[in-house]
Motif scaffolding. Sequence first.
Motif, PDB file in Angstrom:
ATOM      1  N   UNK A 191       0.834  -1.203   0.000  1.00  0.00           N
ATOM      2  CA  UNK A 191       0.000   0.000   0.000  1.00  0.00           C
ATOM      3  C   UNK A 191       0.870   1.255   0.000  1.00  0.00           C
ATOM      4  N   UNK A 192       1.922   1.213   0.817  1.00  0.00           N
ATOM      5  CA  UNK A 192       2.811   2.380   0.964  1.00  0.00           C
ATOM      6  C   UNK A 192       3.434   2.786  -0.362  1.00  0.00           C
ATOM      7  N   UNK A 193       3.721   1.810  -1.224  1.00  0.00           N
ATOM      8  CA  UNK A 193       4.341   2.171  -2.497  1.00  0.00           C
ATOM      9  C   UNK A 193       3.305   2.298  -3.621  1.00  0.00           C
ATOM     10  N   UNK A 194       2.033   2.335  -3.219  1.00  0.00           N
ATOM     11  CA  UNK A 194       0.989   2.623  -4.180  1.00  0.00           C
ATOM     12  C   UNK A 194       0.505   1.421  -4.956  1.00  0.00           C
ATOM     13  N   UNK A 195       0.716   0.239  -4.411  1.00  0.00           N
ATOM     14  CA  UNK A 195       0.209  -0.956  -5.091  1.00  0.00           C
ATOM     15  C   UNK A 195      -1.073  -1.425  -4.434  1.00  0.00           C
ATOM     16  N   UNK A 196      -1.799  -2.271  -5.183  1.00  0.00           N
ATOM     17  CA  UNK A 196      -2.959  -2.941  -4.596  1.00  0.00           C
ATOM     18  C   UNK A 196      -2.453  -3.767  -3.420  1.00  0.00           C
ATOM     19  N   UNK A 197      -3.227  -3.755  -2.332  1.00  0.00           N
ATOM     20  CA  UNK A 197      -2.825  -4.472  -1.136  1.00  0.00           C
ATOM     21  C   UNK A 197      -2.523  -5.943  -1.442  1.00  0.00           C
ATOM     22  N   UNK A 198      -3.297  -6.545  -2.296  1.00  0.00           N
ATOM     23  CA  UNK A 198      -3.124  -7.945  -2.673  1.00  0.00           C
ATOM     24  C   UNK A 198      -2.495  -8.025  -4.064  1.00  0.00           C
ATOM     25  N   UNK A 199      -1.563  -8.988  -4.191  1.00  0.00           N
ATOM     26  CA  UNK A 199      -1.003  -9.234  -5.524  1.00  0.00           C
ATOM     27  C   UNK A 199      -2.002 -10.063  -6.329  1.00  0.00           C
ATOM     28  N   UNK A 200      -1.977  -9.942  -7.655  1.00  0.00           N
ATOM     29  CA  UNK A 200      -2.978 -10.654  -8.477  1.00  0.00           C
ATOM     30  C   UNK A 200      -2.659 -12.142  -8.607  1.00  0.00           C
ATOM     31  N   UNK A 201      -2.775 -12.862  -7.508  1.00  0.00           N
ATOM     32  CA  UNK A 201      -2.455 -14.295  -7.523  1.00  0.00           C
ATOM     33  C   UNK A 201      -3.592 -15.071  -6.891  1.00  0.00           C
ATOM     34  N   UNK A 202      -3.351 -16.357  -6.682  1.00  0.00           N
ATOM     35  CA  UNK A 202      -4.379 -17.218  -6.085  1.00  0.00           C
ATOM     36  C   UNK A 202      -4.796 -16.743  -4.699  1.00  0.00           C
ATOM     37  N   UNK A 203      -3.909 -16.017  -4.039  1.00  0.00           N
ATOM     38  CA  UNK A 203      -4.256 -15.513  -2.712  1.00  0.00           C
ATOM     39  C   UNK A 203      -5.402 -14.505  -2.806  1.00  0.00           C
ATOM     40  N   UNK A 204      -5.484 -13.828  -3.985  1.00  0.00           N
ATOM     41  CA  UNK A 204      -6.533 -12.823  -4.162  1.00  0.00           C
ATOM     42  C   UNK A 204      -7.777 -13.437  -4.817  1.00  0.00           C
ATOM     43  N   UNK A 205      -7.563 -14.325  -5.815  1.00  0.00           N
ATOM     44  CA  UNK A 205      -8.698 -14.812  -6.601  1.00  0.00           C
ATOM     45  C   UNK A 205      -9.161 -16.183  -6.132  1.00  0.00           C
ATOM     46  N   UNK A 206     -10.363 -16.213  -5.582  1.00  0.00           N
ATOM     47  CA  UNK A 206     -10.951 -17.447  -5.042  1.00  0.00           C
ATOM     48  C   UNK A 206     -10.931 -18.591  -6.069  1.00  0.00           C
ATOM     49  N   UNK A 207     -11.318 -18.281  -7.328  1.00  0.00           N
ATOM     50  CA  UNK A 207     -11.440 -19.365  -8.321  1.00  0.00           C
ATOM     51  C   UNK A 207     -10.075 -20.017  -8.595  1.00  0.00           C
ATOM     52  N   UNK A 208      -9.056 -19.192  -8.576  1.00  0.00           N
ATOM     53  CA  UNK A 208      -7.722 -19.761  -8.808  1.00  0.00           C
ATOM     54  C   UNK A 208      -7.297 -20.621  -7.629  1.00  0.00           C
ATOM     55  N   UNK A 209      -7.606 -20.158  -6.445  1.00  0.00           N
ATOM     56  CA  UNK A 209      -7.265 -20.929  -5.252  1.00  0.00           C
ATOM     57  C   UNK A 209      -7.967 -22.290  -5.309  1.00  0.00           C
ATOM     58  N   UNK A 210      -9.229 -22.260  -5.787  1.00  0.00           N
ATOM     59  CA  UNK A 210      -9.955 -23.522  -5.883  1.00  0.00           C
ATOM     60  C   UNK A 210      -9.254 -24.497  -6.822  1.00  0.00           C
ATOM     61  N   UNK A 211      -8.680 -23.938  -7.882  1.00  0.00           N
ATOM     62  CA  UNK A 211      -7.944 -24.810  -8.813  1.00  0.00           C
ATOM     63  C   UNK A 211      -6.761 -25.480  -8.102  1.00  0.00           C
TER      64      UNK A 211
END
Lengths: 185, 739
Positions: A133-153
């Motif tokens: 957040x401090x460096x201006x990024x989305x709090x979550x990276x665009x990975x399975x940790x963020x996307x439920x459907x990917x985690x399900x895979x």
Amino acid sequence: MGTLYEDMVACGGEIFGDEHIETLRECVQCGKCTASCPSGRNTALRTRKLFQMALTDMREEIFNSPELWFCSTCYTCYERCPKGVKTTDLIRTMRNLAAKEGHMSVPHRMIGVYVMKTGHAVPLGPAQKELRKAVGLDEMAPTAQKYKDQLEQVQTIFRTTGYDAMIDFDWDTMNLKGMDKGGKK
Amino acid sequence: MGDLEEEYDYTKIPPTGSVEGIAAGAPEDSPRIGVYVCHCGINIKMVVDVGDVTRYAASLPNVVVARHYIFMCSDPGQDLIRKDLAEGRVNRVIVASCSPRMHEPTFRKTCSDSGLNPFYYEMANIREHCSWPHGDFHKEATEKAKELVRSAVARSALLEPLEEKLVDVKPEVLVIGGGVTGMYAALDIANGGYKVHLVEKKPSIGGHVAQLSRTFPTLERAASLLTPRMIEVGAHPNIDLMTYSEVEEIGGYIGNFDVKVKRKPRYIDTEKCKDCEKCVAACPVTDVPDEFNEGLSTRSAIYIPFPFAVPPVYTVDAEHCLLLKEGKCGDATLDGVKEGKEAPPCLEACPGAIDFGQKEEIEELTVGTVIVATGYDIVEPTVSAEYKYGVYPNVITALEFERLTSPSGPTGGKIVVNGKEPKDVVFISCVGSRNKQVGNEYCSRVCCMYIAKQAHQVKEQLPDANVIVTFQDVRAFGKGFEEFYGDVKKEGVFYMRGLPGEIYKKPGRDRVVVRGENTLLGEPYEQEADLVVLGVGLAPNKGVESIISMLKLSTSVDGFLMEAHPKLRPVDTATDGIFIAGCCASPKDITDSIAQGKATASGSLLYLVQGRAVIEPAISQINEEICIGCARCVDVCPYGALELDEVRHVMTVNEAVCKGCGGCNSVCPSGAATMKHYRDRQVYAQIEALTEITDVGMLAELESAAAAVAAEASAGATDTGSETGEGEGTETEAVPSAG
Ligand SMILES: Cc1cc2nc3c(=O)[nH]c(=O)nc-3n(C[C@H](O)[C@H](O)[C@H](O)COP(=O)(O)OP(=O)(O)OC[C@H]3O[C@@H](n4cnc5c(N)ncnc54)[C@H](O)[C@@H]3O)c2cc1C
Ligand code: SF4
Ligand code: SF4
Ligand code: SF4
Ligand code: SF4
């Protein structure tokens, strides 16, 4: 089940090729691996001794010794072994066999739990989120940790391969069976 | 298939037996072949049914008699051949036994002693090709032995007698390399009364031994062992010593090698140099790393490599001399100096020996034999980067240690590191040896013992020092070595098993830390040390590469020069008249190096004393009637044996140079180039006989095995399946049936 050596060639051979694992027999017990090992500096890991134990078929002793799991797979010994013994890959192979026979160490199983829960062996924690957040990024990276459907895979892969059973994973508590959240009995 | 048949019991086969052949009554002028099958004790008999092979041999065309015997190479074995020859029974001989490399010379001699041309002898190798590799396949090995005998019989009938030719041997020898090996070779030949040209690339002879302080296991001073011999070499009337020289070109053949030697200019008149050292003090260049001291000290651009150098003269190092490199030294310019108008400081100080007008010279020689004794280089210690050679000054090579402990070394023989006496000294074995990762799998043979010697030297000089030798095995195999190793341990040198993994330095400390595992305790340790000595291994001298290509030598997988046979011909090479000795052939100590040096002297003297050498008659022959003079063969001949006769426009063979490799034979478009003893018809007859399959049962088995393989292969691939099947079918049909 054959001798430990035979099982290692069968199991590790599939991944690395038989010849790779057969280098175990070329070990001359010079000790350069132990002498190079950054983990053995602080732990009871004696890399050389593991190979001597493997060659003398001390299967149960190896599988029940915590040392097997102390290797950080840094490959220092692998680079320095004068005989070209594929040290680290031999250790990984022994771990695979040990895991199949129900001997995986708790910390290693816990890593499985993290992957199961987040898709990552080392998920983003609060500090990293703050930093992003401090460096201006989305709090979550665009990975399975963020996307439920990917985690399900990811979870499907684990179910299909039986990895969940291997580490004794409890889908209800999303933790190891019989453990509280801290991973202790 | 695969199991030894129960009914085959080799112990039932008698030690000898014979069968009359189908050509028993053949007329005297037709080929009448005797086949002698050897048991090689039980080496062959255990697997190959020698009785069966003998019976089979007797059934082959032109065979008059077939016999088997327990040891054909023994005297009674050879007597079987001698008797048949003496009675006029046979006029061709085949022994079915081991490799021709082993016993072809033996049986050729048996034949020639009985008056048969030795090229009527033929060999079938049923040991290395049958019983040894197919130990578990009695039936198949026996069939293969029969096939090899059949092909030898087919070839034997077509053999021609050949005459061995003799060439004169020039009674002079070239020795390349003036280390201890080359010196001893040269001295023996010179003392035998023959002329030797000893070529050494450095300014002095002596090699590595000149750098050593003491020698294991007797602890004698290397200089006192070597100096008298060096002086002898330098003064010997039969030795033409060419130091600071290199071999540029070698051609020719046994008895007549033509050699060009490049003599580098020293810029010193060796006759006039008084060894007064005045030039050294005058030279403004002082920072050249001294190679004799392994870079532990520096020298000037004009120098003598070490005090007892032979020849005892100075050399101007053209790479570092300001006048030669930059054209100017002090106020003198090179042109001015050459014109005699100006003089650099060295010339001014020198009483008249320095001569900047000297030029490189090429000297041409003809010699009868060549001895290669180019020695070794130590393995670069940086190959094991974890030991931090070149990073920490406390880490040195064993050769540097030799200079440290040598009275002629940079410290006058005192062991000091960073100006201080070390308290803790660690030796590390096998650096760059026995190590697949650095590409040297071999053991360097001398390091265990030189480490023991050096550890003793530390204890002797610094009795309170803590001396640790780390090792994986201690190899103390030579005369007096084990006893010496025991003595060194008794002095308090601690041998700690296990190779260290790395060396590092804690911030702000002078000392280094050696990390290792004492494998006998199974405990890791960290040992602080003031001095770490790396027991570096031996590798082939880099300078040998040009010699290898000039002399067409082979190297073994380890990179060292290859001998003609590792056991039976340790100092010969594949080329007659060229010998190898000392550390260029493999790592060895002084004793073994000298022994080999002397062996090559004896090998050379054999030719010199006789004045003649036999040359191989199985070589190329050009049929001048067919040769079209296209000269294609010239390009493939690796020995330069072919030359076009421009007048008649046909190729000619230099019989002394040709090695019979067959290259010309295979490229000749007109069929004019053929090989004596390997004529096309002889080789084709052999191949044809080999491709016949006689055993019908075996043929069926082979067919079904092939079909099974084909079926397996086609199981996965649907459309290629039938093709494979068809292919197999036609191939089997094409095989000629039983003969
Ligand atoms: C640290 C150390 C300690 C040792 N201590 C001992 C000991 O105590 N006792 C013992 O028995 N052995 C000892 N050895 C081994 C010993 O050095 C060898 O056995 C010996 O030097 C072999 O002699 P050599 O003539 O074959 O080779 P070298 O000594 O290497 O001599 C070869 C010579 O050939 C010359 N040369 C190379 N290429 C060419 C070329 N192309 N043209 C012309 N000349 C060429 C070189 O300049 C050199 O002069 C030790 C070795 C080492 C590394
Ligand atoms: S470094 Fe290699 S040879 Fe030495 S003990 Fe370890 S595995 Fe064995
Ligand atoms: S790979 Fe494992 S055993 Fe080898 S040095 Fe690294 S941590 Fe030690
Ligand atoms: S010319 Fe100069 S640099 Fe060269 S050797 Fe003489 S004094 Fe030394
Ligand atoms: S001689 Fe000794 S130190 Fe040298 S490579 Fe062989 S075992 Fe290692």
